[in-house]
Design an enzyme around this catalytic site. Structure first.
Site, PDB file in Angstrom:
ATOM      1  N   ASP A  46       0.817  -1.213   0.000  1.00 22.44           N
ATOM      2  CA  ASP A  46       0.000   0.000   0.000  1.00 22.44           C
ATOM      3  C   ASP A  46       0.859   1.276   0.000  1.00 22.44           C
ATOM      4  O   ASP A  46       2.024   1.258   0.390  1.00 22.44           O
ATOM      5  CB  ASP A  46      -0.871   0.044   1.269  1.00 22.44           C
ATOM      6  CG  ASP A  46      -2.008  -0.978   1.244  1.00 22.44           C
ATOM      7  OD1 ASP A  46      -2.011  -1.849   0.365  1.00 22.44           O
ATOM      8  OD2 ASP A  46      -2.887  -0.882   2.122  1.00 22.44           O
ATOM      9  N   HIS A 188       3.807  -2.336   2.930  1.00 19.66           N
ATOM     10  CA  HIS A 188       3.789  -0.978   2.374  1.00 19.66           C
ATOM     11  C   HIS A 188       5.031  -0.715   1.531  1.00 19.66           C
ATOM     12  O   HIS A 188       6.137  -1.084   1.933  1.00 19.66           O
ATOM     13  CB  HIS A 188       3.693   0.052   3.506  1.00 19.66           C
ATOM     14  CG  HIS A 188       2.394   0.006   4.245  1.00 19.66           C
ATOM     15  ND1 HIS A 188       2.116  -0.947   5.206  1.00 19.66           N
ATOM     16  CD2 HIS A 188       1.267   0.769   4.135  1.00 19.66           C
ATOM     17  CE1 HIS A 188       0.880  -0.759   5.658  1.00 19.66           C
ATOM     18  NE2 HIS A 188       0.342   0.270   5.033  1.00 19.66           N
TER      19      HIS A 188
END
Ligand SMILES: [Zn+2]
Length: 221
Positions: A46, A188
Site C-alpha cells: 500500500d 507498504h
C-alpha cells in the site's frame, strides 16, 4: 462506528473475502506430488509508489512472486514509469484513493473524485483491476455497497505485518513467516521509509519459497 470497530469489521470482511477467494483458487490449483494443496500467499503493498518500490519489485522478481500494489494516485502521478513497470511485470496495480482519504467520512462528490481520478490514472497506465483498498481499512456497510455499485471490489487483509510501524526488519519478517496459506498480507511500499520492508522480504521470501509457498495476486483482482 469508531475506528477500532471499523477496523475489526474490516478484518472480518477480509477474512470472508480471503476465504472465499482461496476456496475458488484452490479448486483450480494443482496439487503437489504428496497430494497436498498448493500453499499460496497474497502479498499486498500500500501507499506507493515510493522510494523502495524498485527494490521491492526486484526482490519479488527474484522469487517469481506476484503481488497487488494499492497505489495512491498522488504518488502514481509523479512516477508513472514505475506504475507501468508494476503492470509490465505481471503485478496488479490497484486503487488506494488519490490522497489516502478515509472514504467513510467523505460525501459522494469527494468519494467520486478520489476514487475516480485514481481509476482514470490507473487506466492510462494499463491497469484495469476492480480492486480497491480503503485507506486505514476504514469501511462500513454503506461504503461497501457504494463500491459494489461502482463495479469495484473492496480488498482488506487478514495479516498485518505492522511494517508501517517500522518495528525492525526481523519483526516484519516474522509476520511474513507466520502467515498461512490463503492469507492476504498487508505491507507498504510508500508513505515513509520502507527499507525494513525490503529487508524483511529479502529474508522471508526465500524461506517461504523453500517451504513450498508461491506468491500470487489476490483472486478477483
Ligand atoms: Zn494506506
Amino acid at each position: 462506528m469508531n475506528r477500532t470497530r471499523r477496523v475489526l469489521t474490516a478484518i472480518a470482511a477480509t477474512l470472508l473475502l480471503a476465504t472465499a477467494g482461496h476456496t475458488a483458487h484452490s479448486a483450480l490449483a494443482p496439487t503437489t506430488a504428496a497430494g497436498t494443496d498448493e500453499k499460496v500467499l497474497y502479498l499486498t503493498f500500500d501507499d506507493g509508489p515510493g522510494d523502495e518500490t524498485v527494490e521491492i519489485l526486484d526482490v519479488l522478481r527474484e522469487h517469481d512472486a506476484k503481488a497487488v500494489f494499492f497505489a495512491l494516485g498522488q504518488n502514481l502521478a509523479r512516477q508513472t514509469d514505475l506504475g507501468r513497470r508494476i503492470v509490465a511485470e505481471g503485478h496488479v496495480l490497484a486503487n488506494h484513493t488519490w490522497g489516502h482519504e478515509d472514504l467513510t467520512t467523505l460525501d459522494t462528490t469527494s468519494r467520486d473524485q478520489t476514487i475516480g481520478d485514481t481509476a482514470e490514472l490507473l487506466g492510462r497506465l494499463g491497469a484495469d483491476s476492480p480492486c480497491v483498498r480503503p485507506p486505514y481499512g476504514a469501511t462500513d456497510d454503506a461504503l461497501a455497497d457504494d463500491l459494489t455499485a461502482r463495479g469495484l471490489r473492496q480488498v482488506l487483509w487478514n495479516v498485518d505485518t505492522a511494517d508501517w510501524t517500522r518495528p525492525g526488519a526481523d519483526a516484519v519478517a516474522a509476520g511474513l513467516l507466520a502467515a498461512r496459506s490463503g492469507d492476504v498480507v498487508l505491507l507498504h511500499d510508500g508513505g515513509s521509509d520502507r527499507t525494513q520492508t525490503v529487508e524483511a522480504l529479502r529474508a522471508a521470501l526465500p524461506r517461504l519459497a523453500a517451504a513450498g509457498f508461491t506468491f500470487d495476486v489476490v483472486p478477483g483482482c
